[in-house]
Design a protein around this motif. Structure first.
Motif, PDB file in Angstrom:
ATOM      1  N   THR A  50     127.832 -53.992 -75.004  1.00 55.07           N
ATOM      2  CA  THR A  50     127.101 -53.741 -73.765  1.00 55.07           C
ATOM      3  C   THR A  50     125.696 -54.291 -73.966  1.00 55.07           C
ATOM      4  O   THR A  50     124.949 -53.777 -74.783  1.00 55.07           O
ATOM      5  N   TYR A  64     132.863 -55.386 -70.863  1.00 53.44           N
ATOM      6  CA  TYR A  64     132.143 -54.115 -70.838  1.00 53.44           C
ATOM      7  C   TYR A  64     130.843 -54.185 -70.041  1.00 53.44           C
ATOM      8  O   TYR A  64     130.187 -53.164 -69.837  1.00 53.44           O
ATOM      9  N   SER A 110     131.153 -47.870 -75.353  1.00 52.19           N
ATOM     10  CA  SER A 110     131.750 -49.158 -75.698  1.00 52.19           C
ATOM     11  C   SER A 110     130.706 -50.050 -76.349  1.00 52.19           C
ATOM     12  O   SER A 110     129.521 -49.972 -76.025  1.00 52.19           O
ATOM     13  N   TRP A 112     132.934 -51.312 -64.803  1.00 51.61           N
ATOM     14  CA  TRP A 112     132.905 -50.537 -66.047  1.00 51.61           C
ATOM     15  C   TRP A 112     131.593 -49.762 -66.157  1.00 51.61           C
ATOM     16  O   TRP A 112     131.575 -48.548 -66.384  1.00 51.61           O
ATOM     17  N   TRP A 131     140.022 -51.720 -76.344  1.00 50.40           N
ATOM     18  CA  TRP A 131     139.047 -50.634 -76.379  1.00 50.40           C
ATOM     19  C   TRP A 131     139.498 -49.460 -77.236  1.00 50.40           C
ATOM     20  O   TRP A 131     138.774 -49.008 -78.115  1.00 50.40           O
TER      21      TRP A 131
END
Length: 376
Positions: free
Chosen positions: A91, A30, A88, A35, A277
């Motif tokens: 991160t 991520y 997400s 991304w 995910w």
């Protein structure tokens, strides 16, 4: 170490390969540029302002990156978050291990000088034990330390990829093995095909079906805020991207009956880490566990590809625990720097935590009603 602050994501194009390599070494899908920058283009609020802090060693090699963005919250306070939040978890800023302590300290020092001033700094879904939350507090350049609060935490089951898939499968419980074999036979008897989307057209369709199936699953529960139209555009953007690195992969596994997709599950991979995910499946096929079978196939592929781990995502749901042999704890932190905005920021944080605590106590039917009202 030399630091540089980027106020425009476009200027990071020259760092994409180095950034991708750093994310690959860290094993965090991520945090890859494909991304995060796709998220920035397609999902981020237009009023958000990039504040990327990059660290370079003496050879001018990228060894650390803290890709923050600044945005006003509902109370009018400037909040700094990491690209990709809250779409997400995991991160977080990146740094090579040998430079990590120095980079954390220098990022804290730099954040205190940035404008607009960060009334709140959020780190969302980082692994427990990460140096970042406490490191930013310890490195803040003032006599008075910032207030640091853990907002919430969540378990994230994992599967370690060692040995062969057959050995791993044989080590599962007898009941699990029997159920998986029986379910695979039942699906096959009904003409279902479990496959990974490979072509560009198949990937685009699998993404669209993922949204449809996920929304269908959540429709009766007040809806889901995860798979929005902007997030779908982001995933299509990633699928269409060609950044020249070849490290980052979208792995979309589907179950198809004739020309109809009844399950779509999305995984990302980078640096030997495979992250689950989101998924969705047709409720009519629920008794045949199509999502469970696609997860099993993704784990099987991870063994054959020589990956090192599968992250099953936040939440210790029973179906995940049947696969898992390990578990991370993900944590959400809020840092309130000292200064004139500290009081309002702490009040905002306290109110948000109180709302979360209140909602957690509500009956499921009331939660579903509130979700519908909020989305009108």
């Amino acid at each position: 170490m030399r630091l540089q602050v980027f106020g425009d994501p476009q200027t990071l194009d020259r760092l994409r390969v180095e950034w991708d390599s750093l994310a690959s070494r860290s094993g965090v899908p991520y945090c890859s540029p494909v991304w995060m920058l796709s998220w920035w283009r397609q999902v981020a609020d237009p009023t958000a302002q990039p504040r990327f802090i990059a660290g370079f060693d003496n050879a001018d090699r990228l060894v650390g990156l803290a890709p923050f963005f600044a945005q006003r919250n509902g109370a009018g306070l400037w909040t700094y978050r990491i690209l990709g939040a809250p779409t997400s978890p995991r991160t977080e800023p990146l740094a090579d291990l040998e430079y990590q302590e120095e980079f954390v300290s220098q990022v804290a020092d730099k954040l205190a000088t940035l404008r607009p001033f960060p009334a709140l700094v959020r780190l969302e879904g980082i692994v427990a034990g990460s140096v970042w939350a406490r490191g930013l507090r310890a490195g803040w350049p003032s006599a008075q330390r910032p207030v640091l609060e853990r907002v919430r935490s969540m378990e994230a089951p994992t599967v370690t990829i060692t040995g062969t898939y057959d050995e791993w499968f044989a080590a599962r419980t007898r009941n699990f093995r029997q159920q998986m074999r029986r379910t695979q036979r039942q699906l096959a008897d009904r003409g279902a095909v479990v496959e990974r989307a490979r072509s560009s057209d198949d990937i685009r369709r699998a993404i669209a079906e993922l949204r449809r199936l996920h929304e269908g699953r959540w429709q009766g529960r007040g809806g889901s805020s995860v798979m929005t139209s902007s997030v779908e555009r982001m995933l299509q953007d990633i699928a269409n991207s060609s950044d020249g690195t070849g490290r980052h992969e979208l792995r979309l596994w589907t179950v198809r009956v004739d020309d109809r997709i009844i399950s779509s599950q999305l995984f990302l991979s980078l640096g030997g880490e495979v992250a689950y995910w989101l998924g969705g499946f047709d409720d009519e096929w629920g008794p045949f566990r199509p999502s469970i079978i696609t997860i099993l196939k993704a784990i099987e592929e991870a063994f054959y590809n020589g990956d090192r781990r599968v992250d099953l995502g936040g939440g210790s749901q029973p179906y995940k625990m049947r696969f898992a042999d390990g578990e991370d704890v993900l944590e959400w932190w809020a840092l309130v720097p000292p200064g004139p905005t500290a009081g309002p920021a702490r009040a905002t944080l306290a109110a948000a935590k109180a709302r979360v605590a209140l909602v957690d106590k509500l009956p499921p039917d009331v939660k579903r009603l509130l979700k519908r009202v909020v989305r009108r």
